[in-house]
Design a protein around this motif. Structure first.
Motif, PDB file in Angstrom:
ATOM      1  N   MET A   1       0.831  -1.198   0.000  1.00 50.42           N
ATOM      2  CA  MET A   1       0.000   0.000   0.000  1.00 50.42           C
ATOM      3  C   MET A   1       0.869   1.253   0.000  1.00 50.42           C
ATOM      4  N   LYS A   2       0.426   2.253  -0.735  1.00 54.93           N
ATOM      5  CA  LYS A   2       1.115   3.537  -0.709  1.00 54.93           C
ATOM      6  C   LYS A   2       1.040   4.094   0.703  1.00 54.93           C
ATOM      7  N   THR A   3       2.176   4.586   1.191  1.00 57.76           N
ATOM      8  CA  THR A   3       2.260   5.086   2.561  1.00 57.76           C
ATOM      9  C   THR A   3       2.805   6.498   2.573  1.00 57.76           C
ATOM     10  N   SER A   4       2.165   7.348   3.370  1.00 60.47           N
ATOM     11  CA  SER A   4       2.607   8.738   3.519  1.00 60.47           C
ATOM     12  C   SER A   4       2.774   9.048   4.992  1.00 60.47           C
ATOM     13  N   ALA A   5       3.781   9.850   5.316  1.00 61.84           N
ATOM     14  CA  ALA A   5       4.017  10.292   6.691  1.00 61.84           C
ATOM     15  C   ALA A   5       3.668  11.768   6.819  1.00 61.84           C
ATOM     16  N   PHE A   6       3.050  12.130   7.924  1.00 59.84           N
ATOM     17  CA  PHE A   6       2.769  13.531   8.200  1.00 59.84           C
ATOM     18  C   PHE A   6       4.023  14.237   8.691  1.00 59.84           C
ATOM     19  N   LEU A   7       4.187  15.490   8.255  1.00 61.71           N
ATOM     20  CA  LEU A   7       5.283  16.344   8.722  1.00 61.71           C
ATOM     21  C   LEU A   7       4.809  17.791   8.772  1.00 61.71           C
ATOM     22  N   TYR A   8       5.486  18.584   9.616  1.00 64.59           N
ATOM     23  CA  TYR A   8       5.349  20.039   9.605  1.00 64.59           C
ATOM     24  C   TYR A   8       6.549  20.627   8.866  1.00 64.59           C
ATOM     25  N   PRO A   9       6.413  21.798   8.275  1.00 63.17           N
ATOM     26  CA  PRO A   9       7.587  22.405   7.629  1.00 63.17           C
ATOM     27  C   PRO A   9       8.764  22.583   8.573  1.00 63.17           C
ATOM     28  N   TRP A  10       8.494  22.916   9.844  1.00 61.07           N
ATOM     29  CA  TRP A  10       9.605  23.141  10.778  1.00 61.07           C
ATOM     30  C   TRP A  10      10.347  21.863  11.142  1.00 61.07           C
ATOM     31  N   ASP A  11       9.793  20.703  10.792  1.00 57.78           N
ATOM     32  CA  ASP A  11      10.551  19.458  10.958  1.00 57.78           C
ATOM     33  C   ASP A  11      11.674  19.349   9.938  1.00 57.78           C
ATOM     34  N   VAL A  12      11.525  20.050   8.822  1.00 57.84           N
ATOM     35  CA  VAL A  12      12.451  19.904   7.697  1.00 57.84           C
ATOM     36  C   VAL A  12      13.345  21.126   7.530  1.00 57.84           C
ATOM     37  N   VAL A  13      12.773  22.317   7.606  1.00 60.69           N
ATOM     38  CA  VAL A  13      13.543  23.544   7.391  1.00 60.69           C
ATOM     39  C   VAL A  13      14.599  23.679   8.484  1.00 60.69           C
ATOM     40  N   ALA A  23      12.645   9.743   3.807  1.00 56.49           N
ATOM     41  CA  ALA A  23      12.619   8.808   2.681  1.00 56.49           C
ATOM     42  C   ALA A  23      13.110   7.429   3.097  1.00 56.49           C
ATOM     43  N   ALA A  24      14.084   7.395   4.006  1.00 49.04           N
ATOM     44  CA  ALA A  24      14.654   6.122   4.441  1.00 49.04           C
ATOM     45  C   ALA A  24      13.678   5.284   5.262  1.00 49.04           C
ATOM     46  N   LEU A  25      12.579   5.888   5.722  1.00 45.00           N
ATOM     47  CA  LEU A  25      11.575   5.111   6.444  1.00 45.00           C
ATOM     48  C   LEU A  25      10.910   4.081   5.536  1.00 45.00           C
ATOM     49  N   GLY A  26      10.875   4.377   4.237  1.00 45.10           N
ATOM     50  CA  GLY A  26      10.194   3.502   3.295  1.00 45.10           C
ATOM     51  C   GLY A  26       8.863   4.045   2.833  1.00 45.10           C
ATOM     52  N   VAL A  27       8.550   5.304   3.194  1.00 43.92           N
ATOM     53  CA  VAL A  27       7.312   5.921   2.708  1.00 43.92           C
ATOM     54  C   VAL A  27       7.530   6.444   1.291  1.00 43.92           C
ATOM     55  N   ARG A  28       6.433   6.591   0.546  1.00 46.19           N
ATOM     56  CA  ARG A  28       6.517   7.131  -0.819  1.00 46.19           C
ATOM     57  C   ARG A  28       6.222   8.616  -0.873  1.00 46.19           C
ATOM     58  N   SER A  29       5.527   9.104   0.133  1.00 47.90           N
ATOM     59  CA  SER A  29       5.118  10.504   0.079  1.00 47.90           C
ATOM     60  C   SER A  29       5.051  11.090   1.471  1.00 47.90           C
ATOM     61  N   VAL A  30       4.860  12.412   1.517  1.00 46.91           N
ATOM     62  CA  VAL A  30       4.727  13.151   2.773  1.00 46.91           C
ATOM     63  C   VAL A  30       3.484  14.030   2.677  1.00 46.91           C
ATOM     64  N   THR A  31       2.717  14.060   3.751  1.00 53.87           N
ATOM     65  CA  THR A  31       1.596  14.984   3.884  1.00 53.87           C
ATOM     66  C   THR A  31       2.094  16.143   4.732  1.00 53.87           C
ATOM     67  N   LEU A  32       2.351  17.268   4.083  1.00 57.70           N
ATOM     68  CA  LEU A  32       3.080  18.390   4.682  1.00 57.70           C
ATOM     69  C   LEU A  32       2.138  19.539   4.989  1.00 57.70           C
ATOM     70  N   ALA A  33       2.107  19.976   6.233  1.00 61.70           N
ATOM     71  CA  ALA A  33       1.184  21.031   6.650  1.00 61.70           C
ATOM     72  C   ALA A  33       1.439  22.320   5.875  1.00 61.70           C
ATOM     73  N   ALA A  34       0.362  22.869   5.306  1.00 59.82           N
ATOM     74  CA  ALA A  34       0.422  24.159   4.613  1.00 59.82           C
ATOM     75  C   ALA A  34      -0.402  25.217   5.328  1.00 59.82           C
ATOM     76  N   ALA A  35      -1.457  24.785   6.012  1.00 60.56           N
ATOM     77  CA  ALA A  35      -2.270  25.664   6.853  1.00 60.56           C
ATOM     78  C   ALA A  35      -2.613  24.849   8.088  1.00 60.56           C
ATOM     79  N   TYR A  36      -2.261  25.384   9.261  1.00 59.07           N
ATOM     80  CA  TYR A  36      -2.357  24.563  10.466  1.00 59.07           C
ATOM     81  C   TYR A  36      -2.827  25.403  11.644  1.00 59.07           C
ATOM     82  N   HIS A  37      -3.450  24.727  12.615  1.00 59.86           N
ATOM     83  CA  HIS A  37      -3.926  25.409  13.812  1.00 59.86           C
ATOM     84  C   HIS A  37      -2.782  25.651  14.792  1.00 59.86           C
ATOM     85  N   SER A  38      -3.064  26.365  15.871  1.00 52.25           N
ATOM     86  CA  SER A  38      -2.047  26.607  16.897  1.00 52.25           C
ATOM     87  C   SER A  38      -1.622  25.278  17.508  1.00 52.25           C
ATOM     88  N   THR A  39      -0.346  25.181  17.856  1.00 50.65           N
ATOM     89  CA  THR A  39       0.153  23.941  18.447  1.00 50.65           C
ATOM     90  C   THR A  39       1.485  24.205  19.144  1.00 50.65           C
TER      91      THR A  39
END
Length: 394
Positions: A1-13, A23-39
């Protein structure tokens, strides 16, 4: 099954290893927050910080749609610009790094969940039968709110390089919400009481009830009377989650009328918003909703009618950390839809990365076609090792 991991931009920048590590986790894609609530979010591997505090709901990229000076009285509703937690084009920078690492990127867009909007414009919020406003929950029956959410979705979903989007909280938000220093657990609320406490009595909802044959004042009084045993702690034993309990509290006809109004309101918003996203998106752009197959449920996973939502969107992302039973109604509704099982893989948040392969197999048996892993940025190194092993086993 296609697998995607959630991330925030601040996890990467600012972390040169983040994209390759994901990528090394073995996922094919990332669901990356573009508009997000307070956290307030943990970043356990970042070279520059360990905690990111996003002070309010915001766009995580620059946009002409965003406001920095707020949503004052009388102004058109607009999304907020981010502060220091998403400087510059944080989403764009993170997306480019992830795509360079060979990962497909989908945007993650949170919609009807915005505490700052509720604080600045309390008239936009859900108001319960007691007159209490829920500032985190914009009322989706209000025309200005609906226009704002559709515009926000179209802007945030279709970011450069994105292959699709996942729209969260595209429906009613109610009482259930982890607010700062929450103190509402003193009286246990079953699903029927949650429903009653999530009914909105703003002027637009009052007009909607009237059009459905209900008098809002009489309905408000009925809700209050029905909840009295809850506050006294003498509520009778009702099957938790059963619509029959709501019918018993409100009366079957009145309960059906409230649900019909709210379901129709949510369906209309979902149709309008998905249409706005598709109008802004290139051909082949995938649109998914975070969803629950019980239409009267509120929250980040919007309550929907499976057949209806799968006639509007390309698929759904379904919460499965507590089990996989919510998948089958979507899988049964449309054979070619994306049905993504959302599994929490952060042990400290109640997830079980050690059983990922088994959980994925159970999800597939219930009709899941894809997996979502919540959340690669929040997980410990040990959790990520278990995720990698689980995906290898799959």
């Amino acid at each position: 099954m296609k697998t995607s991991a959630f991330l925030y931009p601040w996890d990467v920048v600012g972390d040169p290893d983040a994209a390759a590590r994901t990528a090394a986790l073995g996922v094919r894609s990332v669901t990356l927050a573009a508009a997000y609530h307070s956290t307030r979010a943990l970043t356990p591997r970042h070279p520059r910080h360990r905690i990111v505090t996003a002070a309010h709901a915001a766009l995580l990229y620059p946009s002409a749609l965003a406001t920095r000076d707020g949503n004052g009285e009388g102004r058109p509703l607009r999304p907020y610009a981010a502060g220091s937690w998403a400087d510059g084009d944080a989403h764009g920078e993170a997306s480019a790094a992830l795509r360079d690492a060979g990962l497909e990127v989908h945007t993650w867009v949170v919609l009807a969940h915005n505490s700052r909007l509720g604080a600045e414009r309390p008239d936009t919020s859900v108001v319960n039968a007691y007159g209490d406003r829920y500032p985190w929950a914009p009322c989706i029956a209000q025309p200005a709110t609906r226009a704002y959410l559709s515009a926000l979705a179209a802007d945030a979903a279709v970011r450069p390089g994105a292959s699709g989007t996942e729209l969260e909280s595209l429906g009613w938000y109610g009482l259930a919400h982890l607010h700062a220093h929450d103190k509402i657990a003193g009286v246990a609320l079953g699903e029927a009481a949650q429903y009653l406490m999530s009914l909105c009595f703003c002027p637009d909802c009052g007009a909607g009830y009237l059009a459905s044959g209900l008098d809002a004042d009489a309905l408000r009084d009925t809700v209050r009377r029905a909840l009295e045993p809850v506050w006294r702690g003498t509520e009778g034993a009702e099957p938790d989650g059963a619509w029959a309990a709501v019918e018993k509290l409100l009366g079957a006809e009145r309960a059906a009328a409230t649900r019909a109004w709210r379901d129709a309101t949510a369906r209309g918003l979902q149709e309008e918003t998905v249409s706005a996203v598709r109008a802004a998106a290139p051909d082949g752009f995938q649109v998914l909703l975070h969803a629950d197959p019980v239409s009267y449920h509120c929250g980040a996973n919007a309550g929907v009618d499976p057949a209806h939502i799968l006639s509007v969107a390309d698929g759904v992302v379904v919460p499965c950390t507590g089990g996989t039973s919510l998948l089958a109604p979507f899988a049964d509704a449309r054979a070619d839809a994306v049905v993504a099982a959302n599994l929490t893989v952060v042990t400290g948040m109640g997830g079980s990365p050690a059983t990922l392969a088994e959980d994925a197999a159970r999800a597939a048996e219930q009709g899941a076609t894809e997996l979502r892993l919540y959340h690669a940025g929040l997980a410990s190194d040990g959790d990520l090792d278990l995720v990698r092993q689980g995906l290898d086993a799959l």
